[in-house]
Design a protein around this motif. Structure first.
Motif, PDB file in Angstrom:
ATOM      1  N   ASN A 107      11.881   6.292   1.788  1.00  0.00           N
ATOM      2  CA  ASN A 107      12.294   7.130   3.055  1.00  0.00           C
ATOM      3  C   ASN A 107      10.889   7.670   3.490  1.00  0.00           C
ATOM      4  OD1 ASN A 107      14.929   6.924   3.326  1.00  0.00           O
ATOM      5  ND2 ASN A 107      15.148   8.095   1.399  1.00  0.00           N
ATOM      6  N   ALA A 108       9.669   7.024   3.379  1.00  0.00           N
ATOM      7  CA  ALA A 108       8.361   7.582   3.709  1.00  0.00           C
ATOM      8  C   ALA A 108       8.213   7.377   5.306  1.00  0.00           C
ATOM      9  CB  ALA A 108       7.400   6.975   2.966  1.00  0.00           C
ATOM     10  N   THR A 109       7.579   8.293   5.884  1.00  0.00           N
ATOM     11  CA  THR A 109       7.326   8.237   7.208  1.00  0.00           C
ATOM     12  C   THR A 109       6.022   8.100   7.425  1.00  0.00           C
ATOM     13  OG1 THR A 109       7.365  10.682   7.481  1.00  0.00           O
ATOM     14  CG2 THR A 109       9.327   9.709   8.066  1.00  0.00           C
ATOM     15  N   ASP A 110       5.245   8.739   6.557  1.00  0.00           N
ATOM     16  CA  ASP A 110       3.675   8.579   6.466  1.00  0.00           C
ATOM     17  C   ASP A 110       3.347   7.479   5.112  1.00  0.00           C
ATOM     18  OD1 ASP A 110       1.044   8.787   6.496  1.00  0.00           O
ATOM     19  OD2 ASP A 110       0.767  10.795   5.625  1.00  0.00           O
ATOM     20  N   PHE A 111       3.109   6.325   5.331  1.00  0.00           N
ATOM     21  CA  PHE A 111       2.793   5.648   3.898  1.00  0.00           C
ATOM     22  C   PHE A 111       1.558   4.906   4.120  1.00  0.00           C
ATOM     23  CE2 PHE A 111       4.328   1.738   1.696  1.00  0.00           C
ATOM     24  CZ  PHE A 111       4.627   2.431   0.309  1.00  0.00           C
ATOM     25  N   PRO A 112       0.671   5.554   3.076  1.00  0.00           N
ATOM     26  CA  PRO A 112      -0.829   5.227   3.385  1.00  0.00           C
ATOM     27  C   PRO A 112      -1.273   3.456   3.103  1.00  0.00           C
ATOM     28  CG  PRO A 112      -0.670   7.367   2.238  1.00  0.00           C
ATOM     29  CD  PRO A 112       0.602   6.599   2.370  1.00  0.00           C
ATOM     30  N   PRO A 113      -0.155   2.778   2.240  1.00  0.00           N
ATOM     31  CA  PRO A 113      -0.668   1.601   2.186  1.00  0.00           C
ATOM     32  C   PRO A 113      -0.506   0.682   3.499  1.00  0.00           C
ATOM     33  CG  PRO A 113       0.772   2.033   0.250  1.00  0.00           C
ATOM     34  CD  PRO A 113       0.683   3.283   1.620  1.00  0.00           C
ATOM     35  N   LEU A 114       0.393   1.352   4.474  1.00  0.00           N
ATOM     36  CA  LEU A 114       0.518   0.410   5.708  1.00  0.00           C
ATOM     37  C   LEU A 114      -0.622   0.767   6.723  1.00  0.00           C
ATOM     38  CD1 LEU A 114       4.259   1.383   6.685  1.00  0.00           C
ATOM     39  CD2 LEU A 114       3.121  -1.179   6.287  1.00  0.00           C
ATOM     40  N   LYS A 115      -1.467   1.978   6.213  1.00  0.00           N
ATOM     41  CA  LYS A 115      -2.770   2.096   7.172  1.00  0.00           C
ATOM     42  C   LYS A 115      -4.102   1.619   6.685  1.00  0.00           C
ATOM     43  CE  LYS A 115      -0.708   6.711   8.174  1.00  0.00           C
ATOM     44  NZ  LYS A 115      -1.083   8.107   8.048  1.00  0.00           N
ATOM     45  N   ARG A 116      -3.712   0.748   5.492  1.00  0.00           N
ATOM     46  CA  ARG A 116      -5.139   0.153   4.991  1.00  0.00           C
ATOM     47  C   ARG A 116      -5.602  -1.044   6.004  1.00  0.00           C
ATOM     48  NH1 ARG A 116      -4.624  -3.253  -0.675  1.00  0.00           N
ATOM     49  NH2 ARG A 116      -7.277  -3.568  -1.062  1.00  0.00           N
ATOM     50  N   PRO A 117      -7.139  -0.748   6.453  1.00  0.00           N
ATOM     51  CA  PRO A 117      -7.435  -1.619   7.437  1.00  0.00           C
ATOM     52  C   PRO A 117      -7.952  -2.901   6.756  1.00  0.00           C
ATOM     53  CG  PRO A 117      -9.302   0.005   6.775  1.00  0.00           C
ATOM     54  CD  PRO A 117      -7.822   0.557   6.091  1.00  0.00           C
ATOM     55  N   LEU A 118      -8.085  -3.865   7.675  1.00  0.00           N
ATOM     56  CA  LEU A 118      -8.434  -5.354   7.152  1.00  0.00           C
ATOM     57  C   LEU A 118      -9.839  -5.089   6.408  1.00  0.00           C
ATOM     58  CD1 LEU A 118      -7.824  -8.171   7.451  1.00  0.00           C
ATOM     59  CD2 LEU A 118      -9.373  -8.320   9.623  1.00  0.00           C
ATOM     60  N   GLU A 119     -10.826  -4.290   7.117  1.00  0.00           N
ATOM     61  CA  GLU A 119     -12.134  -4.297   6.276  1.00  0.00           C
ATOM     62  C   GLU A 119     -12.076  -4.142   4.557  1.00  0.00           C
ATOM     63  OE1 GLU A 119     -11.335  -2.608   9.061  1.00  0.00           O
ATOM     64  OE2 GLU A 119     -12.110  -4.099  10.548  1.00  0.00           O
ATOM     65  N   ASN A 120     -11.037  -3.163   4.550  1.00  0.00           N
ATOM     66  CA  ASN A 120     -10.816  -2.799   3.218  1.00  0.00           C
ATOM     67  C   ASN A 120     -10.397  -4.141   2.085  1.00  0.00           C
ATOM     68  OD1 ASN A 120      -8.681  -1.928   0.822  1.00  0.00           O
ATOM     69  ND2 ASN A 120      -9.941  -0.057   1.527  1.00  0.00           N
ATOM     70  N   TYR A 121      -9.628  -4.873   2.880  1.00  0.00           N
ATOM     71  CA  TYR A 121      -9.327  -6.064   1.938  1.00  0.00           C
ATOM     72  C   TYR A 121     -10.601  -7.217   1.921  1.00  0.00           C
ATOM     73  CZ  TYR A 121      -4.487  -4.849   2.866  1.00  0.00           C
ATOM     74  OH  TYR A 121      -3.138  -4.214   2.852  1.00  0.00           O
ATOM     75  N   ILE A 122     -11.420  -7.221   2.976  1.00  0.00           N
ATOM     76  CA  ILE A 122     -12.519  -8.034   3.106  1.00  0.00           C
ATOM     77  C   ILE A 122     -13.382  -7.713   2.015  1.00  0.00           C
ATOM     78  CG2 ILE A 122     -14.257  -8.935   4.603  1.00  0.00           C
ATOM     79  CD1 ILE A 122     -12.622  -8.554   6.873  1.00  0.00           C
ATOM     80  N   ASN A 123     -13.664  -6.346   2.027  1.00  0.00           N
ATOM     81  CA  ASN A 123     -14.761  -5.691   1.262  1.00  0.00           C
ATOM     82  C   ASN A 123     -14.253  -5.306  -0.107  1.00  0.00           C
ATOM     83  OD1 ASN A 123     -16.654  -6.168   3.241  1.00  0.00           O
ATOM     84  ND2 ASN A 123     -15.802  -4.102   4.332  1.00  0.00           N
ATOM     85  N   SER A 124     -13.042  -5.526  -0.714  1.00  0.00           N
ATOM     86  CA  SER A 124     -12.301  -4.895  -1.625  1.00  0.00           C
ATOM     87  C   SER A 124     -13.090  -5.705  -2.897  1.00  0.00           C
ATOM     88  CB  SER A 124     -11.001  -5.206  -1.781  1.00  0.00           C
ATOM     89  OG  SER A 124     -10.390  -4.971  -3.014  1.00  0.00           O
ATOM     90  N   GLU A 125     -13.255  -4.989  -4.030  1.00  0.00           N
ATOM     91  CA  GLU A 125     -13.976  -5.690  -5.065  1.00  0.00           C
ATOM     92  C   GLU A 125     -12.766  -6.020  -6.289  1.00  0.00           C
ATOM     93  OE1 GLU A 125     -17.168  -3.507  -6.850  1.00  0.00           O
ATOM     94  OE2 GLU A 125     -18.255  -3.368  -5.032  1.00  0.00           O
TER      95      GLU A 125
END
Length: 155
Positions: A32-50
């Motif tokens: 029941n989350a209206t503001d869910f941070p994982p949905l806001k994760r940008p593509l760059e975060n995946y590309i640059n993730s360690e």
């Protein structure tokens, strides 16, 4: 088949992010989350993730992804997602088994939303124990699980 995903490749990261988005939309509804941070994760975060990403491929399609951070004593499961079209096919279980086989950690840690029944059931099946609950600043109650492996030699 499970394989390491090269997240620094933009096209691979786009596929990873797509599975995350589809899965997290379902999780947000469960919580029941209206503001869910994982949905806001940008593509760059995946590309640059360690962190390391491992994907479960079914019929050449990326069906599930597990994201981990690992060292000799500790494995943190950052994320475990399955595309909704592949739900209830044992993919999350297979990804978890893969991590146990591949990484010989004395401690495994994972967090999820308390109301995410499928995830909490999965972790409990793998002998994870609840160690903490808390409320986030975006209105989701979270739960943290740990699984400790005691490598005490038998006498």
């Amino acid at each position: 088949m499970i394989k390491r995903l090269q997240n620094n490749d933009i096209e691979v990261s786009k596929k990873i992010r797509s599975v995350f988005q589809l899965s997290y939309k379902i999780e947000a509804k469960l919580l029941n989350a209206t503001d869910f941070p994982p949905l806001k994760r940008p593509l760059e975060n995946y590309i640059n993730s360690e962190t390391e990403f491992f994907g479960y491929l079914k019929d050449k399609e990326l069906a599930g992804v597990i994201e981990i951070k690992h060292n000799n004593n500790f494995t943190h499961i950052n994320s475990l997602v399955v595309a909704p079209s592949f739900f209830r096919q044992g993919i999350a279980r297979k990804l978890m088994e893969f991590i146990f086989e591949r990484f010989n950690s004395k401690l495994l840690v994972v967090e999820t939303g308390l109301e995410n029944g499928p995830a909490t059931e999965l972790y409990k099946k793998f002998n994870f124990k609840e160690v903490k609950q808390w409320d986030t600043d975006h209105g989701v109650r979270k739960i943290k699980f740990e699984r400790r492996i005691n490598n005490i030699p038998k006498r």
